[in-house]
Design a protein around this motif. Structure first.
Motif, PDB file in Angstrom:
ATOM      1  N   SER A  28       0.828  -1.211   0.000  1.00 59.27           N
ATOM      2  CA  SER A  28       0.000   0.000   0.000  1.00 59.27           C
ATOM      3  C   SER A  28       0.864   1.264   0.000  1.00 59.27           C
ATOM      4  O   SER A  28       0.507   2.263  -0.631  1.00 59.27           O
ATOM      5  CB  SER A  28      -0.982   0.007   1.171  1.00 59.27           C
ATOM      6  N   HIS A  29       2.019   1.220   0.643  1.00 59.91           N
ATOM      7  CA  HIS A  29       2.935   2.370   0.637  1.00 59.91           C
ATOM      8  C   HIS A  29       3.530   2.566  -0.763  1.00 59.91           C
ATOM      9  O   HIS A  29       3.653   3.701  -1.240  1.00 59.91           O
ATOM     10  CB  HIS A  29       4.051   2.181   1.660  1.00 59.91           C
ATOM     11  N   LEU A  30       3.893   1.462  -1.418  1.00 59.68           N
ATOM     12  CA  LEU A  30       4.408   1.540  -2.787  1.00 59.68           C
ATOM     13  C   LEU A  30       3.331   2.070  -3.724  1.00 59.68           C
ATOM     14  O   LEU A  30       3.587   2.945  -4.554  1.00 59.68           O
ATOM     15  CB  LEU A  30       4.906   0.166  -3.247  1.00 59.68           C
ATOM     16  N   HIS A  31       2.125   1.565  -3.582  1.00 61.75           N
ATOM     17  CA  HIS A  31       0.999   2.032  -4.398  1.00 61.75           C
ATOM     18  C   HIS A  31       0.811   3.541  -4.252  1.00 61.75           C
ATOM     19  O   HIS A  31       0.691   4.268  -5.242  1.00 61.75           O
ATOM     20  CB  HIS A  31      -0.272   1.280  -3.998  1.00 61.75           C
ATOM     21  N   ALA A  32       0.798   4.014  -3.020  1.00 66.36           N
ATOM     22  CA  ALA A  32       0.614   5.446  -2.772  1.00 66.36           C
ATOM     23  C   ALA A  32       1.744   6.259  -3.404  1.00 66.36           C
ATOM     24  O   ALA A  32       1.493   7.304  -4.021  1.00 66.36           O
ATOM     25  CB  ALA A  32       0.541   5.717  -1.271  1.00 66.36           C
ATOM     26  N   ALA A  33       2.975   5.805  -3.272  1.00 66.40           N
ATOM     27  CA  ALA A  33       4.115   6.538  -3.839  1.00 66.40           C
ATOM     28  C   ALA A  33       4.045   6.576  -5.357  1.00 66.40           C
ATOM     29  O   ALA A  33       4.331   7.616  -5.977  1.00 66.40           O
ATOM     30  CB  ALA A  33       5.430   5.906  -3.380  1.00 66.40           C
ATOM     31  N   LEU A  34       3.665   5.472  -5.975  1.00 67.14           N
ATOM     32  CA  LEU A  34       3.529   5.453  -7.437  1.00 67.14           C
ATOM     33  C   LEU A  34       2.461   6.450  -7.882  1.00 67.14           C
ATOM     34  O   LEU A  34       2.682   7.247  -8.801  1.00 67.14           O
ATOM     35  CB  LEU A  34       3.190   4.039  -7.925  1.00 67.14           C
ATOM     36  N   CYS A  35       1.322   6.420  -7.220  1.00 65.56           N
ATOM     37  CA  CYS A  35       0.225   7.322  -7.572  1.00 65.56           C
ATOM     38  C   CYS A  35       0.600   8.787  -7.345  1.00 65.56           C
ATOM     39  O   CYS A  35       0.272   9.645  -8.172  1.00 65.56           O
ATOM     40  CB  CYS A  35      -1.035   6.967  -6.785  1.00 65.56           C
ATOM     41  N   ASP A 160      15.767   0.120   4.516  1.00 63.90           N
ATOM     42  CA  ASP A 160      15.087   1.405   4.653  1.00 63.90           C
ATOM     43  C   ASP A 160      13.970   1.405   3.600  1.00 63.90           C
ATOM     44  O   ASP A 160      14.195   1.759   2.443  1.00 63.90           O
ATOM     45  CB  ASP A 160      16.094   2.539   4.415  1.00 63.90           C
ATOM     46  N   GLU A 161      12.783   0.966   4.004  1.00 62.84           N
ATOM     47  CA  GLU A 161      11.689   0.790   3.051  1.00 62.84           C
ATOM     48  C   GLU A 161      11.293   2.076   2.318  1.00 62.84           C
ATOM     49  O   GLU A 161      11.078   2.034   1.111  1.00 62.84           O
ATOM     50  CB  GLU A 161      10.479   0.143   3.720  1.00 62.84           C
ATOM     51  N   PRO A 162      11.187   3.218   2.992  1.00 60.12           N
ATOM     52  CA  PRO A 162      10.850   4.430   2.236  1.00 60.12           C
ATOM     53  C   PRO A 162      11.863   4.746   1.130  1.00 60.12           C
ATOM     54  O   PRO A 162      11.470   5.136   0.022  1.00 60.12           O
ATOM     55  CB  PRO A 162      10.825   5.526   3.313  1.00 60.12           C
ATOM     56  N   SER A 163      13.133   4.553   1.401  1.00 57.21           N
ATOM     57  CA  SER A 163      14.154   4.798   0.369  1.00 57.21           C
ATOM     58  C   SER A 163      14.038   3.797  -0.764  1.00 57.21           C
ATOM     59  O   SER A 163      14.168   4.158  -1.942  1.00 57.21           O
ATOM     60  CB  SER A 163      15.561   4.716   0.969  1.00 57.21           C
ATOM     61  N   LEU A 164      13.791   2.542  -0.430  1.00 60.56           N
ATOM     62  CA  LEU A 164      13.628   1.532  -1.466  1.00 60.56           C
ATOM     63  C   LEU A 164      12.409   1.826  -2.325  1.00 60.56           C
ATOM     64  O   LEU A 164      12.460   1.712  -3.554  1.00 60.56           O
ATOM     65  CB  LEU A 164      13.508   0.142  -0.847  1.00 60.56           C
ATOM     66  N   ILE A 165      11.317   2.221  -1.699  1.00 62.08           N
ATOM     67  CA  ILE A 165      10.106   2.567  -2.445  1.00 62.08           C
ATOM     68  C   ILE A 165      10.387   3.730  -3.386  1.00 62.08           C
ATOM     69  O   ILE A 165      10.005   3.701  -4.559  1.00 62.08           O
ATOM     70  CB  ILE A 165       8.933   2.857  -1.484  1.00 62.08           C
ATOM     71  N   GLN A 166      11.079   4.742  -2.903  1.00 57.98           N
ATOM     72  CA  GLN A 166      11.410   5.878  -3.769  1.00 57.98           C
ATOM     73  C   GLN A 166      12.303   5.443  -4.922  1.00 57.98           C
ATOM     74  O   GLN A 166      12.121   5.879  -6.057  1.00 57.98           O
ATOM     75  CB  GLN A 166      12.078   7.001  -2.966  1.00 57.98           C
ATOM     76  N   ASP A 167      13.224   4.551  -4.656  1.00 53.21           N
ATOM     77  CA  ASP A 167      14.104   4.007  -5.699  1.00 53.21           C
ATOM     78  C   ASP A 167      13.289   3.269  -6.768  1.00 53.21           C
ATOM     79  O   ASP A 167      13.531   3.409  -7.964  1.00 53.21           O
ATOM     80  CB  ASP A 167      15.137   3.074  -5.053  1.00 53.21           C
ATOM     81  N   VAL A 168      12.311   2.494  -6.338  1.00 52.14           N
ATOM     82  CA  VAL A 168      11.449   1.771  -7.280  1.00 52.14           C
ATOM     83  C   VAL A 168      10.633   2.757  -8.111  1.00 52.14           C
ATOM     84  O   VAL A 168      10.504   2.600  -9.331  1.00 52.14           O
ATOM     85  CB  VAL A 168      10.537   0.768  -6.542  1.00 52.14           C
ATOM     86  N   VAL A 169      10.097   3.788  -7.484  1.00 53.64           N
ATOM     87  CA  VAL A 169       9.317   4.791  -8.208  1.00 53.64           C
ATOM     88  C   VAL A 169      10.169   5.467  -9.271  1.00 53.64           C
ATOM     89  O   VAL A 169       9.738   5.635 -10.417  1.00 53.64           O
ATOM     90  CB  VAL A 169       8.702   5.833  -7.237  1.00 53.64           C
ATOM     91  N   VAL A 170      11.383   5.833  -8.925  1.00 56.89           N
ATOM     92  CA  VAL A 170      12.290   6.472  -9.892  1.00 56.89           C
ATOM     93  C   VAL A 170      12.597   5.506 -11.031  1.00 56.89           C
ATOM     94  O   VAL A 170      12.554   5.876 -12.211  1.00 56.89           O
ATOM     95  CB  VAL A 170      13.601   6.952  -9.190  1.00 56.89           C
ATOM     96  N   ALA A 171      12.890   4.249 -10.704  1.00 53.84           N
ATOM     97  CA  ALA A 171      13.203   3.253 -11.737  1.00 53.84           C
ATOM     98  C   ALA A 171      12.012   3.042 -12.678  1.00 53.84           C
ATOM     99  O   ALA A 171      12.183   2.994 -13.895  1.00 53.84           O
ATOM    100  CB  ALA A 171      13.603   1.928 -11.089  1.00 53.84           C
ATOM    101  N   ILE A 172      10.810   2.965 -12.124  1.00 57.84           N
ATOM    102  CA  ILE A 172       9.603   2.790 -12.949  1.00 57.84           C
ATOM    103  C   ILE A 172       9.403   4.017 -13.835  1.00 57.84           C
ATOM    104  O   ILE A 172       9.128   3.895 -15.035  1.00 57.84           O
ATOM    105  CB  ILE A 172       8.360   2.550 -12.071  1.00 57.84           C
ATOM    106  N   SER A 173       9.544   5.200 -13.259  1.00 59.69           N
ATOM    107  CA  SER A 173       9.387   6.435 -14.052  1.00 59.69           C
ATOM    108  C   SER A 173      10.339   6.450 -15.233  1.00 59.69           C
ATOM    109  O   SER A 173       9.958   6.789 -16.349  1.00 59.69           O
ATOM    110  CB  SER A 173       9.629   7.664 -13.169  1.00 59.69           C
ATOM    111  N   GLU A 174      11.587   6.088 -14.991  1.00 60.05           N
ATOM    112  CA  GLU A 174      12.579   6.077 -16.068  1.00 60.05           C
ATOM    113  C   GLU A 174      12.249   5.042 -17.121  1.00 60.05           C
ATOM    114  O   GLU A 174      12.339   5.303 -18.320  1.00 60.05           O
ATOM    115  CB  GLU A 174      13.984   5.823 -15.497  1.00 60.05           C
ATOM    116  N   LYS A 175      11.834   3.859 -16.699  1.00 60.39           N
ATOM    117  CA  LYS A 175      11.483   2.797 -17.657  1.00 60.39           C
ATOM    118  C   LYS A 175      10.276   3.180 -18.490  1.00 60.39           C
ATOM    119  O   LYS A 175      10.205   2.882 -19.685  1.00 60.39           O
ATOM    120  CB  LYS A 175      11.259   1.473 -16.932  1.00 60.39           C
TER     121      LYS A 175
END
Length: 178
Positions: A28-35, A160-175
């Motif tokens: 749910s935290h990843l979902h919120a960050a993506l959105c 550090d889950e918040p940092s990992l989530i942000q890293d995933v969001v950046v990676a998805i945005s770039e892809k």
């Protein structure tokens, strides 16, 4: 930007596949960050709560998504529905080049890839329930092996889950931009 309703014409940037054990926290935290970053994400938690038979619609959503994030937890393989989703995700990755990012949540990628530990136990349980469907069992095993062979992210106790989530969001945005 997010939607959890099943609209046949809607195309999603990301499809999130996860088991209940991560849905109320990490997923749910990843979902919120993506959105929050303008990434149209399908997260089926709201739809599944309604108890609808939506398997065909969800498979279509997976097909129509540009990327899938698979959150592989200790309980992921215990769900035949998750394994069916995973087979469809791997099929889309193979046939249409869908981007797939695995996140290994408190589980080692080698456990998933080799189906040992909790994954071995889950597969044994499925074998008892699906004795007459060896093709299904083989497709589940192959999908687990394939996804666990992809480069992904690992979440451990010290992550550090918040940092990992942000890293995933950046990676998805770039892809998604490329």
């Amino acid at each position: 930007m997010s939607s959890s309703s099943l609209e046949p014409q809607t195309k999603y940037d990301v499809y999130l596949s996860s088991r209940e054990d991560t849905r109320k926290n990490f997923t749910s935290h990843l979902h919120a960050a993506l959105c929050q970053n303008g990434i149209q994400t399908f997260f089926d938690v709201d739809v599944l709560k309604k108890g609808m038979d939506i398997s065909l619609e969800l498979l279509k959503v997976i097909e129509d998504s540009r990327c899938s994030i698979v959150i592989l937890s200790n309980e992921y393989a215990s769900s035949s529905w998750c394994l069916n989703e995973l087979v469809k995700i791997v099929e889309c990755m193979t046939t249409s080049g869908q981007i797939v990012i695995p996140i290994f949540y408190q589980v080692d990628p080698s456990v998933v890839r080799n189906q040992t530990g909790r994954y071995e136990e889950a597969i044994r349980q499925h074998e008892q329930h699906h004795r007459n469907d060896s093709e299904k069992l083989q497709s589940w095993r192959a999908a687990l092996t394939r996804v666990a062979s992809l480069a992904g992210r690992e979440v451990r106790d010290d992550t550090d889950e918040p940092s990992l989530i942000q890293d995933v969001v950046v990676a998805i945005s770039e892809k998604l931009r490329s």
